[in-house]
Design a protein around this motif. Structure first.
Motif, PDB file in Angstrom:
ATOM      1  N   LEU A  27       2.967  50.009  74.842  1.00  0.00           N
ATOM      2  CA  LEU A  27       2.982  48.561  74.734  1.00  0.00           C
ATOM      3  C   LEU A  27       3.808  48.007  73.582  1.00  0.00           C
ATOM      4  O   LEU A  27       4.188  46.834  73.608  1.00  0.00           O
ATOM      5  CB  LEU A  27       1.543  48.038  74.612  1.00  0.00           C
ATOM      6  N   ALA A  28       4.080  48.818  72.583  1.00  0.00           N
ATOM      7  CA  ALA A  28       4.749  48.283  71.393  1.00  0.00           C
ATOM      8  C   ALA A  28       5.884  49.172  70.901  1.00  0.00           C
ATOM      9  O   ALA A  28       6.213  49.157  69.718  1.00  0.00           O
ATOM     10  CB  ALA A  28       3.724  48.076  70.282  1.00  0.00           C
TER      11      ALA A  28
ATOM     12  N   GLN B 288       6.994  53.765  82.513  1.00  0.00           N
ATOM     13  CA  GLN B 288       5.694  53.088  82.566  1.00  0.00           C
ATOM     14  C   GLN B 288       5.657  51.916  81.601  1.00  0.00           C
ATOM     15  O   GLN B 288       5.128  50.851  81.924  1.00  0.00           O
ATOM     16  CB  GLN B 288       4.567  54.071  82.250  1.00  0.00           C
ATOM     17  N   SER B 289       6.233  52.086  80.441  1.00  0.00           N
ATOM     18  CA  SER B 289       6.296  51.005  79.462  1.00  0.00           C
ATOM     19  C   SER B 289       7.062  49.811  80.016  1.00  0.00           C
ATOM     20  O   SER B 289       6.630  48.658  79.894  1.00  0.00           O
ATOM     21  CB  SER B 289       6.957  51.514  78.175  1.00  0.00           C
ATOM     22  N   GLN B 290       8.189  50.077  80.655  1.00  0.00           N
ATOM     23  CA  GLN B 290       8.992  49.000  81.248  1.00  0.00           C
ATOM     24  C   GLN B 290       8.230  48.317  82.384  1.00  0.00           C
ATOM     25  O   GLN B 290       8.302  47.093  82.532  1.00  0.00           O
ATOM     26  CB  GLN B 290      10.319  49.553  81.754  1.00  0.00           C
ATOM     27  N   ALA B 291       7.500  49.090  83.174  1.00  0.00           N
ATOM     28  CA  ALA B 291       6.730  48.510  84.275  1.00  0.00           C
ATOM     29  C   ALA B 291       5.612  47.604  83.757  1.00  0.00           C
ATOM     30  O   ALA B 291       5.389  46.509  84.285  1.00  0.00           O
ATOM     31  CB  ALA B 291       6.149  49.621  85.148  1.00  0.00           C
ATOM     32  N   LEU B 292       4.931  48.029  82.711  1.00  0.00           N
ATOM     33  CA  LEU B 292       3.862  47.209  82.135  1.00  0.00           C
ATOM     34  C   LEU B 292       4.423  45.917  81.538  1.00  0.00           C
ATOM     35  O   LEU B 292       3.839  44.843  81.687  1.00  0.00           O
ATOM     36  CB  LEU B 292       3.095  48.005  81.074  1.00  0.00           C
ATOM     37  N   ARG B 293       5.566  46.026  80.866  1.00  0.00           N
ATOM     38  CA  ARG B 293       6.201  44.836  80.278  1.00  0.00           C
ATOM     39  C   ARG B 293       6.664  43.882  81.375  1.00  0.00           C
ATOM     40  O   ARG B 293       6.508  42.666  81.259  1.00  0.00           O
ATOM     41  CB  ARG B 293       7.367  45.238  79.382  1.00  0.00           C
ATOM     42  N   ALA B 294       7.208  44.424  82.463  1.00  0.00           N
ATOM     43  CA  ALA B 294       7.659  43.586  83.579  1.00  0.00           C
ATOM     44  C   ALA B 294       6.481  42.855  84.223  1.00  0.00           C
ATOM     45  O   ALA B 294       6.589  41.680  84.577  1.00  0.00           O
ATOM     46  CB  ALA B 294       8.394  44.434  84.608  1.00  0.00           C
TER      47      ALA B 294
ATOM     48  N   GLU C  39      15.052  38.835  78.117  1.00  0.00           N
ATOM     49  CA  GLU C  39      15.371  39.424  76.808  1.00  0.00           C
ATOM     50  C   GLU C  39      14.406  38.934  75.730  1.00  0.00           C
ATOM     51  O   GLU C  39      13.893  39.722  74.938  1.00  0.00           O
ATOM     52  CB  GLU C  39      16.808  39.049  76.435  1.00  0.00           C
ATOM     53  N   LEU C  40      14.153  37.629  75.714  1.00  0.00           N
ATOM     54  CA  LEU C  40      13.263  37.079  74.696  1.00  0.00           C
ATOM     55  C   LEU C  40      11.824  37.512  74.914  1.00  0.00           C
ATOM     56  O   LEU C  40      11.117  37.828  73.949  1.00  0.00           O
ATOM     57  CB  LEU C  40      13.367  35.555  74.672  1.00  0.00           C
ATOM     58  N   PHE C  41      11.383  37.560  76.170  1.00  0.00           N
ATOM     59  CA  PHE C  41      10.018  38.010  76.417  1.00  0.00           C
ATOM     60  C   PHE C  41       9.841  39.458  75.992  1.00  0.00           C
ATOM     61  O   PHE C  41       8.837  39.823  75.381  1.00  0.00           O
ATOM     62  CB  PHE C  41       9.598  37.839  77.880  1.00  0.00           C
ATOM     63  N   ASP C  42      10.816  40.299  76.311  1.00  0.00           N
ATOM     64  CA  ASP C  42      10.720  41.711  75.936  1.00  0.00           C
ATOM     65  C   ASP C  42      10.687  41.875  74.419  1.00  0.00           C
ATOM     66  O   ASP C  42       9.944  42.710  73.900  1.00  0.00           O
ATOM     67  CB  ASP C  42      11.855  42.514  76.555  1.00  0.00           C
TER      68      ASP C  42
END
Length: 113
Positions: free
Chosen positions: A20-21, A37-43, A66-69
């Motif tokens: 997550l971080a 998995q990290s990218q999927a959770l962020r999406a 970009e800003l949300f990520d």
């Protein structure tokens, strides 16, 4: 020797931090799969935020992702914080970082008595 529950809690914390971080990768995990998995959770979090606050992707356009990520990697959701609060906190972050103007106070006329 430490308590097994303490070791498990520490390992889980390390894994969550990595997912997550963008924390360091825990040993024994495939880095490619962990990254996916990290990218999927962020999406997923990004989609929920966009659904709850459609004004943000509308105003930010291509910069929304970009800003949300950037926000999500430095502000993982905390336990007990709902998705709507998370979306509003992102909006506040955008204002404090200068990506959006400070919202104007709404003015309503007072009802006459």
């Amino acid at each position: 020797m430490t308590d097994p529950r303490t070791r498990l809690a520490a390992a889980q914390s390390t894994l969550l931090h990595a997912l997550l971080a963008n924390g360091p990768l825990p040993t024994g995990f495939n880095p490619t799969r962990l990254q996916a998995q990290s990218q999927a959770l962020r999406a997923k979090r990004r989609r929920v935020t966009a659904a709850l606050r459609p004004d943000l992707p509308e105003r930010l356009g291509e910069r929304f992702r970009e800003l949300f990520d950037a926000y999500a990697t430095t502000h993982p959701r905390r336990e007990g914080v709902g998705a709507r609060t998370d979306a509003n906190t992102f909006a506040d972050w955008l204002v404090t970082q200068g990506h959006l103007p400070k919202p104007r106070r709404r003015w309503w006329p007072r009802p006459r008595r």
